[in-house]
Motif scaffolding. Sequence first.
Motif, PDB file in Angstrom:
ATOM      1  N   SER A 183     -37.750  -1.341   7.730  1.00 61.49           N
ATOM      2  CA  SER A 183     -38.567  -0.486   8.467  1.00 61.49           C
ATOM      3  C   SER A 183     -38.709  -1.074   9.755  1.00 61.49           C
ATOM      4  O   SER A 183     -38.881  -0.250  10.626  1.00 61.49           O
ATOM      5  N   SER A 184     -38.799  -2.327   9.825  1.00 57.42           N
ATOM      6  CA  SER A 184     -38.797  -2.884  11.393  1.00 57.42           C
ATOM      7  C   SER A 184     -37.867  -2.704  11.973  1.00 57.42           C
ATOM      8  O   SER A 184     -37.948  -2.316  13.458  1.00 57.42           O
ATOM      9  N   ASP A 231     -53.378   9.070  23.246  1.00 56.46           N
ATOM     10  CA  ASP A 231     -52.954   8.292  22.026  1.00 56.46           C
ATOM     11  C   ASP A 231     -52.811   6.764  22.270  1.00 56.46           C
ATOM     12  O   ASP A 231     -52.896   5.921  21.493  1.00 56.46           O
ATOM     13  N   SER A 232     -51.891   6.836  23.448  1.00 53.09           N
ATOM     14  CA  SER A 232     -51.240   5.230  23.725  1.00 53.09           C
ATOM     15  C   SER A 232     -51.763   4.794  25.244  1.00 53.09           C
ATOM     16  O   SER A 232     -51.347   5.869  26.091  1.00 53.09           O
ATOM     17  N   TYR A 246     -39.777   1.571  24.527  1.00 54.95           N
ATOM     18  CA  TYR A 246     -39.958   1.422  23.244  1.00 54.95           C
ATOM     19  C   TYR A 246     -40.900   2.590  22.469  1.00 54.95           C
ATOM     20  O   TYR A 246     -41.445   3.054  23.452  1.00 54.95           O
ATOM     21  N   SER A 253     -38.009   0.794  13.418  1.00 58.79           N
ATOM     22  CA  SER A 253     -38.908   1.041  14.388  1.00 58.79           C
ATOM     23  C   SER A 253     -38.716   0.482  15.827  1.00 58.79           C
ATOM     24  O   SER A 253     -39.176   0.718  16.923  1.00 58.79           O
ATOM     25  N   THR A 297     -44.422   3.366  20.297  1.00 55.27           N
ATOM     26  CA  THR A 297     -45.618   2.697  19.890  1.00 55.27           C
ATOM     27  C   THR A 297     -45.797   2.752  18.337  1.00 55.27           C
ATOM     28  O   THR A 297     -45.217   4.008  18.034  1.00 55.27           O
ATOM     29  N   ASP A 298     -46.851   2.275  17.764  1.00 54.05           N
ATOM     30  CA  ASP A 298     -47.043   2.546  16.505  1.00 54.05           C
ATOM     31  C   ASP A 298     -47.642   3.955  16.265  1.00 54.05           C
ATOM     32  O   ASP A 298     -47.657   4.551  15.232  1.00 54.05           O
ATOM     33  N   ALA A 299     -48.281   4.523  17.255  1.00 52.09           N
ATOM     34  CA  ALA A 299     -48.609   5.839  17.348  1.00 52.09           C
ATOM     35  C   ALA A 299     -47.606   6.788  17.451  1.00 52.09           C
ATOM     36  O   ALA A 299     -47.907   7.917  17.529  1.00 52.09           O
ATOM     37  N   GLY A 300     -46.224   6.506  17.941  1.00 55.05           N
ATOM     38  CA  GLY A 300     -45.220   7.411  18.030  1.00 55.05           C
ATOM     39  C   GLY A 300     -44.993   7.860  19.558  1.00 55.05           C
ATOM     40  O   GLY A 300     -44.281   8.633  19.582  1.00 55.05           O
ATOM     41  N   ASN A 301     -45.427   7.361  20.329  1.00 52.16           N
ATOM     42  CA  ASN A 301     -45.357   7.402  21.788  1.00 52.16           C
ATOM     43  C   ASN A 301     -44.313   6.482  22.203  1.00 52.16           C
ATOM     44  O   ASN A 301     -44.332   5.292  22.241  1.00 52.16           O
ATOM     45  N   THR A 302     -43.399   7.353  23.009  1.00 43.60           N
ATOM     46  CA  THR A 302     -42.430   6.509  23.867  1.00 43.60           C
ATOM     47  C   THR A 302     -42.825   5.997  25.253  1.00 43.60           C
ATOM     48  O   THR A 302     -43.481   6.793  26.141  1.00 43.60           O
TER      49      THR A 302
END
Length: 143
Positions: A17-18, A104-105, A41, A21, A43-48
Motif C-alpha cells: 500500500s505504501s 483539505d490540504s 505527490y 501511494s 497527500t493522505d487526504a487525496g490531494n495532488t
Amino acid sequence: MRKIIAGAAAAVMLVSSSAVSAKTPTIKFNGEIMTLDAEPYITDAGNTMIPFRAVFEAADANVLWDESKKTVIAVKGSGEDCTSVVLQIGNNEAFVNDDKVELDSAAEIKEDRTFVPLRFVMEALGAKVDWDEDTYTVSITTE
C-alpha cells in the motif's frame, strides 16, 4: 508459526500500500506533460500537490512569495478580470480574491520547494481539472 505468517502478510500488505501511494502522478497541462523541478505527490487526504511556481506560471499568473509570512500569492489578469489566490504554508484557509476557502490540504514546504493543492489553485484560476485513476494522470485544461 501462525503469528509469524500473519505478521509477514501484514508487512507485505503495508509495503504494497505504501508503494501504491508513493506513485508519482503525471500532470498534463492543455494536453502536454509538464516537466517540473520537483515531483508532484498525493497527500493522505487525496490531494495532488505540485510546486507552486510551475503551475501558476503555466496558467499565466504572476507569482509572488512572501518569505516573512510564508505566503504564496498568484495574480492572473487585470482590472475586473483579475483573480488573486493567496495560500499560506500550513494554513488550511486560502483566499480567492476576497473569499475565504477551506482546504483539505494546506500548502507546504517539502525538500525546499513550496507545494500547493493542484485542483484548488487551477480551478480558482478558471481551469478545468480531471483525474484519471487508471493512468494516474491529472489533466488541466485552460482553453
